[in-house]
Design a protein around this motif. Structure first.
Motif, PDB file in Angstrom:
ATOM      1  N   TYR A  13      -5.825   1.551  -1.972  1.00  0.00           N
ATOM      2  CA  TYR A  13      -5.521   0.182  -1.565  1.00  0.00           C
ATOM      3  C   TYR A  13      -6.769  -0.684  -1.645  1.00  0.00           C
ATOM      4  CZ  TYR A  13      -3.362  -3.571   1.187  1.00  0.00           C
ATOM      5  OH  TYR A  13      -2.856  -4.780   1.613  1.00  0.00           O
ATOM      6  N   ALA A  39       0.846  -1.191   0.000  1.00  0.00           N
ATOM      7  CA  ALA A  39       0.000   0.000   0.000  1.00  0.00           C
ATOM      8  C   ALA A  39       0.879   1.238   0.000  1.00  0.00           C
ATOM      9  CB  ALA A  39      -0.919   0.000   1.221  1.00  0.00           C
ATOM     10  N   MET A  85       0.198   0.844  -6.769  1.00  0.00           N
ATOM     11  CA  MET A  85      -0.566  -0.180  -6.071  1.00  0.00           C
ATOM     12  C   MET A  85      -1.252  -1.129  -7.042  1.00  0.00           C
ATOM     13  SD  MET A  85      -2.166   1.618  -2.636  1.00  0.00           S
ATOM     14  CE  MET A  85      -2.632   3.205  -3.323  1.00  0.00           C
ATOM     15  N   ARG A 136       3.771   2.221   3.935  1.00  0.00           N
ATOM     16  CA  ARG A 136       2.547   2.917   3.523  1.00  0.00           C
ATOM     17  C   ARG A 136       2.564   4.369   3.977  1.00  0.00           C
ATOM     18  NH1 ARG A 136      -3.681   0.823   4.485  1.00  0.00           N
ATOM     19  NH2 ARG A 136      -4.599   2.256   2.966  1.00  0.00           N
ATOM     20  N   ASN A 139      -0.134  -5.031  -6.919  1.00  0.00           N
ATOM     21  CA  ASN A 139      -1.123  -5.959  -6.374  1.00  0.00           C
ATOM     22  C   ASN A 139      -1.929  -6.707  -7.429  1.00  0.00           C
ATOM     23  OD1 ASN A 139      -1.047  -5.394  -3.307  1.00  0.00           O
ATOM     24  ND2 ASN A 139      -1.179  -3.357  -4.189  1.00  0.00           N
ATOM     25  N   LYS A 166      -6.642  -4.025  -3.929  1.00  0.00           N
ATOM     26  CA  LYS A 166      -6.846  -5.349  -3.346  1.00  0.00           C
ATOM     27  C   LYS A 166      -8.171  -5.957  -3.801  1.00  0.00           C
ATOM     28  CE  LYS A 166      -3.175  -6.565  -1.190  1.00  0.00           C
ATOM     29  NZ  LYS A 166      -2.415  -7.740  -1.696  1.00  0.00           N
TER      30      LYS A 166
END
Length: 261
Positions: free
Chosen positions: A151, A85, A102, A193, A106, A155
């Motif tokens: 984030y 993050a 991000m 982060r 991710n 995610k």
């Protein structure tokens, strides 16, 4: 019995490192993957784990990893922990470069890894064994919170990738597992982060009784991989007892109701 091989990303610290160690202790041949070669070498020296330095946001590195693994031998499981993050700004104040990173770290890195290593997992399953893909996402994929927009989005994107992949692989002997942790106290995640602000990072965990630690998540991953081949943990959401939801975190000692004094 042939030793099974697991590739663990993000192995230089935190959940990835703990997972690599946990699997090695239960008899797996482990390959730890991360960007920082010096941290990987410490892992190799301390625990006898094979390592390969690669940045999963770099397609060239991912291709090199796949080629090296192909020459090394069979791959039975891949555990994708790498990610991260950046920032806690509101959506209106977010830095596009943070959001882009991000998504790269991710989502796109996860897609690249799957695309590169799935043929090797299929080869292992064709040789008479099952194969596994394990993804560490986050409760941030399930519930939005102020300051988490970038984030949350990244995610959630990774989680949707995992769910689609499980449907696409239906009928093949390949398990697709998602582990979604809540608050985990590791040495680097929150510090990174918050752009290195150690005081702010420590406040996140201040007065929280027994937050999760990396080894807790590693234990669940090891259980998922060591479970009988017909058992698939589609989604495991795990939080410390002090965290009932992403927005509801108890600070201070946990006590039964009526025993507050």
């Amino acid at each position: 019995m042939t030793t099974r091989t697991a590739v663990v990303t993000g192995a230089s610290s935190g959940i990835g490192r703990a997972t690599a160690i946990a699997l090695a202790k239960t008899g797996w041949d482990v390959v730890g993957v991360a960007r920082r070669a010096e941290r990987l070498q410490e892992l190799a020296d301390a625990h006898g784990i094979a390592v390969f330095a690669a940045d999963l946001t770099d397609p060239t590195d991912v291709a090199a990893l796949a080629d090296w693994l192909q020459k090394r031998g069979a791959v039975h499981s891949v555990v994708q922990v790498a990610g991260g993050a950046a920032g806690t700004e509101r959506v209106e104040d977010g830095r596009p470069e943070d959001w882009e990173w991000m998504f790269q770290a991710n989502v796109l890195a996860t897609q690249r890894l799957v695309s590169a290593l799935l043929p090797q997992l299929r080869a292992a399953s064709a040789a008479g064994s099952h194969a596994d893909l394990v993804f560490v996402t986050s409760t941030a994929a399930q519930t939005a919170y102020p300051g988490g927009g970038g984030y949350n989005a990244a995610k959630a994107g990774e989680s949707m990738l995992v769910q689609a992949l499980r449907l696409e692989l239906n009928g093949e002997p390949i398990r697709v597992v998602e582990i979604a942790p809540g608050l985990v106290h590791t040495e680097e995640f929150t510090l990174n982060r918050l752009r290195g602000d150690d005081a702010a990072a420590q406040k996140v965990y201040q007065d929280v009784e027994a937050p999760l630690v990396a080894e807790d998540v590693a234990d669940v991953i090891a259980y998922a991989l060591n479970a009988p081949a017909h058992v698939n943990l589609d989604l495991v959401t795990m939080r410390p007892v002090a965290q009932a939801a992403a927005h509801l975190l108890a600070r201070g000692p946990l006590r039964p109701r009526g025993y507050e004094s």
